[in-house]
Design an enzyme around this catalytic site. Structure first.
Site, PDB file in Angstrom:
ATOM      1  N   LYS A   3      37.234  20.725  45.730  1.00 56.27           N
ATOM      2  CA  LYS A   3      36.811  22.482  45.616  1.00 56.27           C
ATOM      3  C   LYS A   3      35.543  22.925  45.738  1.00 56.27           C
ATOM      4  O   LYS A   3      35.230  23.723  46.551  1.00 56.27           O
ATOM      5  CB  LYS A   3      37.515  22.865  44.394  1.00 56.27           C
ATOM      6  CG  LYS A   3      37.401  24.473  43.910  1.00 56.27           C
ATOM      7  CD  LYS A   3      38.164  25.085  44.827  1.00 56.27           C
ATOM      8  CE  LYS A   3      38.312  26.685  44.627  1.00 56.27           C
ATOM      9  NZ  LYS A   3      38.428  26.941  43.226  1.00 56.27           N
ATOM     10  N   ALA A  23      40.437  37.430  31.890  1.00 58.89           N
ATOM     11  CA  ALA A  23      41.574  37.969  32.802  1.00 58.89           C
ATOM     12  C   ALA A  23      41.351  38.624  33.838  1.00 58.89           C
ATOM     13  O   ALA A  23      42.098  39.719  34.292  1.00 58.89           O
ATOM     14  CB  ALA A  23      42.328  38.943  31.587  1.00 58.89           C
ATOM     15  N   ASN A  34      34.685  27.855  38.691  1.00 61.49           N
ATOM     16  CA  ASN A  34      33.970  27.260  39.932  1.00 61.49           C
ATOM     17  C   ASN A  34      32.885  26.310  39.666  1.00 61.49           C
ATOM     18  O   ASN A  34      32.128  26.445  38.846  1.00 61.49           O
ATOM     19  CB  ASN A  34      33.422  28.328  40.846  1.00 61.49           C
ATOM     20  CG  ASN A  34      34.822  28.978  41.614  1.00 61.49           C
ATOM     21  OD1 ASN A  34      35.751  28.584  41.855  1.00 61.49           O
ATOM     22  ND2 ASN A  34      34.313  30.505  41.940  1.00 61.49           N
ATOM     23  N   ALA A  52      40.613  37.996  38.355  1.00 61.03           N
ATOM     24  CA  ALA A  52      41.570  37.866  39.421  1.00 61.03           C
ATOM     25  C   ALA A  52      42.510  36.354  39.060  1.00 61.03           C
ATOM     26  O   ALA A  52      43.563  36.195  39.413  1.00 61.03           O
ATOM     27  CB  ALA A  52      41.180  37.590  40.595  1.00 61.03           C
TER      28      ALA A  52
END
Length: 311
Positions: free
Chosen positions: A196, A7, A101, A9
């Site tokens: 990304k 939980a 990521n 950013a």
């Protein structure tokens, strides 16, 4: 129920947005952040406005009975400690959505990415059929426990690993859209994972080495040339792996201008004394490059320097 595992950013904002729209939402969090969420709820400052969202907060995924979706927004170095919590949800039929990521653990099906999933333990715990891939195009930070500050756009594309459009992914897309997020169903999620990744591959470690914000790196010509070279190498690796990303290195750098004058997540982690997400971003790219014999000297150099800095 949708449970957000991590939980911070990104996950905190998604959880807050879901809860605000009336969707039953839970979070797995830790420490003072967990305590603040339990006591006061999630305090959100975002492009959706400032609001408070009440969510069920636990320290362990096993506290939740039969979640339908588990959104994974924690850092990859936390897999080792988190993995035992997943078996119960897998057995109950939960769908896991990777919003992390770098290259995800499921990226290559024939064998594990050792830089992300040493020994294939994650793959053995969460079968492919339980996974939806996703990509996050937003940023933010947690200034203090319980407070999440979000910036950037609201795009969260999701996709089945085989490119199909299933009832479960259409339902998830609808729930995220209801919460005010853009969640298109993407038929080739690997392409967007790479798109990304290319930005993170260059911007994140270089920011850690220099202490520079995104704006500063993009506006310094010599640094921009290094970023461009790293992205060109990443594009060559993607092509070798059968993925046409659909952007040039310069176009990918231009896409980063919306991030503006902010610190990358890797620089934030470095300054906070936290582990860096080097392996799924740089390590995994180098691992794929070596499988296909693609030279990546700029990526290898920046990776080595950043790894030494982090140590």
């Amino acid at each position: 129920m949708i449970v957000i595992f991590g939980a911070g950013a990104i996950g905190g904002f998604i959880a807050g947005a879901l809860a605000r729209s009336g969707i039953e939402t839970g979070v797995v969090a830790r420490g003072a952040h967990l305590g603040a969420i339990r006591e006061r709820g999630l305090q959100i400052e975002s492009v959706l406005g400032s609001f408070e969202a009440r969510v069920r907060a636990e320290s362990d995924l096993r506290e939740f009975d039969d979640p339908q979706y588990v959104l994974l927004t924690f850092k990859s170095h936390q897999w080792h400690d988190a993995l035992p919590q997943f078996e119960k949800a897998v057995k109950s039929g939960a769908t896991f959505v990777t919003l992390q990521n770098g290259l995800p653990f499921w990226y290559t099906r024939e064998r594990a990415l050792e830089s992300v999933d040493p020994g294939g333990r994650i793959r053995a715990t969460i079968p492919h059929e339980h996974i939806i891939g996703g990509v996050v195009h937003t940023s933010g930070n947690v200034p203090k426990p319980g407070l999440v500050r979000q910036s950037g756009n609201m795009l969260y594309p999701i996709g089945e690993l085989d490119g199909s459009t299933t009832p479960r992914i259409k339902k998830l897309s609808g729930l995220l859209e209801r919460a005010g997020l853009q969640a298109p169903v993407e038929p080739d999620i690997r392409r967007l994972v790479w798109r990304k990744l290319l930005g993170n591959l260059a911007l994140n470690p270089v920011s850690a080495l220099t202490g520079a914000t995104v704006r500063a790196m993009l506006h310094d010509s010599p640094t921009r040339a290094v970023l461009r070279a790293m992205i060109d190498e990443g594009l060559a690796v993607a092509r070798a792996a059968g993925v046409e990303v659909g952007v040039s290195a310069e176009e990918r750098l231009e896409m980063a201008h919306h991030i503006a004058d902010v610190k990358t997540s890797m620089l934030q982690d470095l300054e906070a004394g936290k582990p860096l997400e080097l392996e799924p971003i740089c390590g995994a790219t180098i691992e794929i490059a070596r499988r296909f014999g693609v030279p990546v000297p700029h990526i290898e150099t920046v990776y080595a320097l950043t790894k030494l800095l982090a140590s």
